[in-house]
Design a protein around this motif. Structure first.
Motif, PDB file in Angstrom:
ATOM      1  N   TRP A 189       0.840  -1.198   0.000  1.00 44.22           N
ATOM      2  CA  TRP A 189       0.000   0.000   0.000  1.00 44.22           C
ATOM      3  C   TRP A 189       0.881   1.257   0.000  1.00 44.22           C
ATOM      4  O   TRP A 189       0.620   2.215  -0.726  1.00 44.22           O
ATOM      5  CB  TRP A 189      -0.934  -0.007   1.211  1.00 44.22           C
ATOM      6  N   GLY A 190       1.932   1.241   0.803  1.00 47.56           N
ATOM      7  CA  GLY A 190       2.847   2.377   0.865  1.00 47.56           C
ATOM      8  C   GLY A 190       3.540   2.625  -0.459  1.00 47.56           C
ATOM      9  O   GLY A 190       3.697   3.780  -0.885  1.00 47.56           O
ATOM     10  N   GLU A 191       3.955   1.557  -1.130  1.00 45.16           N
ATOM     11  CA  GLU A 191       4.603   1.708  -2.435  1.00 45.16           C
ATOM     12  C   GLU A 191       3.634   2.287  -3.468  1.00 45.16           C
ATOM     13  O   GLU A 191       4.013   3.142  -4.271  1.00 45.16           O
ATOM     14  CB  GLU A 191       5.166   0.371  -2.908  1.00 45.16           C
ATOM     15  N   ALA A 192       2.383   1.846  -3.429  1.00 49.95           N
ATOM     16  CA  ALA A 192       1.385   2.394  -4.348  1.00 49.95           C
ATOM     17  C   ALA A 192       1.127   3.875  -4.036  1.00 49.95           C
ATOM     18  O   ALA A 192       0.994   4.692  -4.958  1.00 49.95           O
ATOM     19  CB  ALA A 192       0.085   1.591  -4.262  1.00 49.95           C
ATOM     20  N   SER A 193       1.076   4.211  -2.759  1.00 47.64           N
ATOM     21  CA  SER A 193       0.883   5.616  -2.359  1.00 47.64           C
ATOM     22  C   SER A 193       2.060   6.466  -2.806  1.00 47.64           C
ATOM     23  O   SER A 193       1.886   7.587  -3.303  1.00 47.64           O
ATOM     24  CB  SER A 193       0.714   5.717  -0.843  1.00 47.64           C
ATOM     25  N   ALA A 194       3.266   5.948  -2.646  1.00 48.30           N
ATOM     26  CA  ALA A 194       4.473   6.675  -3.060  1.00 48.30           C
ATOM     27  C   ALA A 194       4.484   6.873  -4.567  1.00 48.30           C
ATOM     28  O   ALA A 194       4.829   7.953  -5.058  1.00 48.30           O
ATOM     29  CB  ALA A 194       5.729   5.923  -2.610  1.00 48.30           C
ATOM     30  N   LYS A 197       7.746   9.999 -14.019  1.00 48.77           N
ATOM     31  CA  LYS A 197       7.223   8.882 -14.800  1.00 48.77           C
ATOM     32  C   LYS A 197       7.699   7.596 -14.121  1.00 48.77           C
ATOM     33  O   LYS A 197       8.888   7.463 -13.798  1.00 48.77           O
ATOM     34  CB  LYS A 197       7.754   8.946 -16.229  1.00 48.77           C
ATOM     35  N   ILE A 198       6.802   6.662 -13.903  1.00 45.80           N
ATOM     36  CA  ILE A 198       7.166   5.386 -13.292  1.00 45.80           C
ATOM     37  C   ILE A 198       7.792   4.516 -14.380  1.00 45.80           C
ATOM     38  O   ILE A 198       7.168   4.213 -15.396  1.00 45.80           O
ATOM     39  CB  ILE A 198       5.947   4.671 -12.678  1.00 45.80           C
ATOM     40  N   ILE A 199       9.030   4.104 -14.145  1.00 39.61           N
ATOM     41  CA  ILE A 199       9.754   3.257 -15.092  1.00 39.61           C
ATOM     42  C   ILE A 199       9.631   1.784 -14.704  1.00 39.61           C
ATOM     43  O   ILE A 199       9.421   0.920 -15.555  1.00 39.61           O
ATOM     44  CB  ILE A 199      11.251   3.648 -15.153  1.00 39.61           C
ATOM     45  N   ALA A 200       9.775   1.504 -13.409  1.00 36.23           N
ATOM     46  CA  ALA A 200       9.700   0.112 -12.937  1.00 36.23           C
ATOM     47  C   ALA A 200       9.283   0.096 -11.468  1.00 36.23           C
ATOM     48  O   ALA A 200       9.556   1.035 -10.726  1.00 36.23           O
ATOM     49  CB  ALA A 200      11.044  -0.581 -13.100  1.00 36.23           C
ATOM     50  N   LYS A 201       8.632  -1.008 -11.099  1.00 37.66           N
ATOM     51  CA  LYS A 201       8.271  -1.242  -9.695  1.00 37.66           C
ATOM     52  C   LYS A 201       8.876  -2.571  -9.274  1.00 37.66           C
ATOM     53  O   LYS A 201       8.863  -3.544 -10.023  1.00 37.66           O
ATOM     54  CB  LYS A 201       6.751  -1.304  -9.528  1.00 37.66           C
ATOM     55  N   ASN A 202       9.415  -2.591  -8.086  1.00 28.57           N
ATOM     56  CA  ASN A 202       9.986  -3.808  -7.498  1.00 28.57           C
ATOM     57  C   ASN A 202      10.995  -4.487  -8.423  1.00 28.57           C
ATOM     58  O   ASN A 202      10.934  -5.694  -8.654  1.00 28.57           O
ATOM     59  CB  ASN A 202       8.886  -4.776  -7.082  1.00 28.57           C
ATOM     60  N   ARG A 218      14.127  -6.320  -9.318  1.00 29.40           N
ATOM     61  CA  ARG A 218      14.960  -7.263  -8.556  1.00 29.40           C
ATOM     62  C   ARG A 218      16.229  -7.603  -9.309  1.00 29.40           C
ATOM     63  O   ARG A 218      16.217  -7.790 -10.509  1.00 29.40           O
ATOM     64  CB  ARG A 218      14.200  -8.558  -8.291  1.00 29.40           C
ATOM     65  N   ASN A 219      17.295  -7.706  -8.529  1.00 29.39           N
ATOM     66  CA  ASN A 219      18.578  -8.136  -9.068  1.00 29.39           C
ATOM     67  C   ASN A 219      19.316  -8.842  -7.953  1.00 29.39           C
ATOM     68  O   ASN A 219      19.585  -8.247  -6.911  1.00 29.39           O
ATOM     69  CB  ASN A 219      19.371  -6.928  -9.565  1.00 29.39           C
ATOM     70  N   TRP A 220      19.637 -10.083  -8.178  1.00 34.71           N
ATOM     71  CA  TRP A 220      20.357 -10.890  -7.206  1.00 34.71           C
ATOM     72  C   TRP A 220      19.619 -10.845  -5.883  1.00 34.71           C
ATOM     73  O   TRP A 220      18.485 -11.269  -5.813  1.00 34.71           O
ATOM     74  CB  TRP A 220      21.809 -10.415  -7.120  1.00 34.71           C
ATOM     75  N   GLN A 221      20.195 -10.287  -4.817  1.00 39.18           N
ATOM     76  CA  GLN A 221      19.500 -10.228  -3.534  1.00 39.18           C
ATOM     77  C   GLN A 221      18.973  -8.831  -3.239  1.00 39.18           C
ATOM     78  O   GLN A 221      18.522  -8.546  -2.139  1.00 39.18           O
ATOM     79  CB  GLN A 221      20.417 -10.670  -2.404  1.00 39.18           C
ATOM     80  N   SER A 222      18.998  -7.963  -4.222  1.00 37.06           N
ATOM     81  CA  SER A 222      18.595  -6.581  -4.030  1.00 37.06           C
ATOM     82  C   SER A 222      17.259  -6.308  -4.705  1.00 37.06           C
ATOM     83  O   SER A 222      16.906  -6.945  -5.691  1.00 37.06           O
ATOM     84  CB  SER A 222      19.634  -5.638  -4.627  1.00 37.06           C
ATOM     85  N   GLU A 223      16.541  -5.324  -4.176  1.00 36.02           N
ATOM     86  CA  GLU A 223      15.308  -4.882  -4.794  1.00 36.02           C
ATOM     87  C   GLU A 223      15.234  -3.364  -4.696  1.00 36.02           C
ATOM     88  O   GLU A 223      15.608  -2.774  -3.682  1.00 36.02           O
ATOM     89  CB  GLU A 223      14.090  -5.480  -4.100  1.00 36.02           C
ATOM     90  N   ILE A 224      14.753  -2.763  -5.760  1.00 34.77           N
ATOM     91  CA  ILE A 224      14.482  -1.334  -5.772  1.00 34.77           C
ATOM     92  C   ILE A 224      12.972  -1.184  -5.857  1.00 34.77           C
ATOM     93  O   ILE A 224      12.336  -1.709  -6.771  1.00 34.77           O
ATOM     94  CB  ILE A 224      15.172  -0.636  -6.958  1.00 34.77           C
ATOM     95  N   ASP A 225      12.402  -0.470  -4.894  1.00 37.54           N
ATOM     96  CA  ASP A 225      10.947  -0.347  -4.846  1.00 37.54           C
ATOM     97  C   ASP A 225      10.390   0.338  -6.082  1.00 37.54           C
ATOM     98  O   ASP A 225       9.454  -0.169  -6.700  1.00 37.54           O
ATOM     99  CB  ASP A 225      10.516   0.415  -3.587  1.00 37.54           C
TER     100      ASP A 225
END
Length: 119
Positions: A10-15, A25-30, A32-39
């Motif tokens: 919910w917080g990510e959608a609000s952000a 402009k939203i380019i990507a959500k969540n 993932r790469n290896w053990q990392s994630e960018i929201d």
């Protein structure tokens, strides 16, 4: 799914909505790469912004943005480096935090901390 996961989504959608309203402009959500994630990965003008979103339902343990520690910053930067390489990005980048706090009255406070950590 656990309640804290629901709150995080919910917080990510609000952000994302907040950033859209600010002209990003939203380019990507969540991403993932290896053990990392960018929201969120967003862009505005010639700037690519990697966003860590932190959502909390209270401040008993601190403000949401205080939960982004050096280890988390390094993981986000590692994933960002791979993303930059994958898309051959040659312009500026920045790392931001969006703090989403649910206040006692049920309203929401969103804070956008630009350039929260550097590469």
């Amino acid at each position: 799914m656990a309640a804290h996961n629901d709150l995080g989504h919910w917080g990510e959608a609000s952000a994302a909505s907040f950033l859209l309203e600010k002209g990003f402009k939203i380019i990507a959500k969540n991403y993932r790469n290896w053990q990392s994630e960018i929201d969120l990965i967003v862009a505005k003008d010639d700037m690519l912004v990697f966003v860590e979103v932190k959502t909390r339902s209270g401040t008993a343990f601190g403000m949401p943005e205080e939960f982004v520690n050096a280890t988390k910053a390094k993981l986000v930067m590692r994933a960002a480096e791979q993303y930059i390489f994958d898309v051959d990005w040659e312009n500026d980048v920045r790392f931001d935090i969006v703090s989403v706090l649910i206040l006692p009255d049920g309203s929401t406070e969103i804070r956008h901390i630009e350039d929260a950590f550097s590469r």
